[in-house]
Enzyme design. Structure first.
Site: not given
Length: 246
Positions: A102, A189, A191
């Site tokens: 990001c 994202h 993660e």
């Protein structure tokens, strides 16, 4: 422009991963246990608190720059961004592996000379990516089956001269890029885990309200998408770790 020393690779005998974190709840998520299994010692440096200039002296094998709800174009308000630009330029140029997520991806783009500009609107929520031809032949290949991923950004990176887009959505045509094998930028994202997602809804409550988004609907989408995405996301990160460790 970053010049990469191709003769200097990742040191296989010394494994140290440092993550720059901007918000406590935007952490490494599922990436941290993968790094530990690969033998990395993992530590965080808190942007705006820790002296980021010292990271270069610590000689990490992997630098990860995580997300934040600020603009990469605003170093006057957030001077630590200049430190992050410099770190990416110096470490990536010396052969250190760098992953940007990001805001971190936008830091990489800026460090490589590509502008980052506002999108027509914010892209927040779960939707699938369309992998480009380059993306299908990259570490992102496990995402080719159309898994919905989490997006949470309002700016986009211009295409880098030497790095074609690996993935795109209707709102953003450069969702991932890899200017050199040891440097990867992800606008989305991978993660984030389901167990941590509630912290995102709390921490970004003002942004969600301003964007007119339904928190309950986002929570439900997370329950639908993240359990299936987590093993796929792990495979993407595993592929990148294998790539930088060659």
């Amino acid at each position: 422009m970053i010049r990469v020393n191709a003769d200097k690779g990742i040191r296989s005998m010394s494994r140290k991963a440092i993550a720059i974190r901007h918000l406590a709840f935007e952490d490494l998520g599922l990436l941290e246990p993968l790094l530990l299994r690969h033998g990395y010692r993992v530590s965080y440096r808190e942007a705006g608190v820790d002296d980021l200039k010292r990271i270069e002296q610590e000689k990490p094998d992997v630098l990860i720059i995580l997300g934040a709800p600020i603009s990469v174009n605003d170093p006057m308000r957030y001077p630590f961004l200049e430190d992050e630009f410099r770190l990416v330029s110096e470490l990536a140029g010396a052969g250190t592996a760098v992953l940007g997520i990001c805001l971190g991806a936008q830091v990489i783009a800026r460090s490589w000379g590509a502008p980052v500009t506002p999108m027509t609107g914010k892209e927040i929520g779960f939707s699938s990516l369309e992998l480009t031809e380059a993306g299908q032949d990259s570490v992102l290949a496990p995402l080719a089956d159309g898994h919905d991923v989490l997006h949470w950004h309002g700016e986009e990176c211009a295409l880098l001269t030497m790095a074609p887009s690996l993935a795109e959505t209707g709102m953003c045509n450069n969702q991932a890029f890899q200017p050199v094998p040891h440097v990867l930028g992800l606008q989305f994202h991978l993660e984030v885990t389901l167990s941590s997602f509630e912290r995102w809804l709390i921490g970004h409550c003002a942004e969600l309200e301003a964007a007119g988004l339904d928190v309950s609907a986002l929570r439900e989408r997370a329950r639908e998408c993240l359990p299936a995405l987590e093993p796929v996301a792990s495979e993407v990160f595993e592929r990148w770790l294998a790539q930088i460790e060659r």
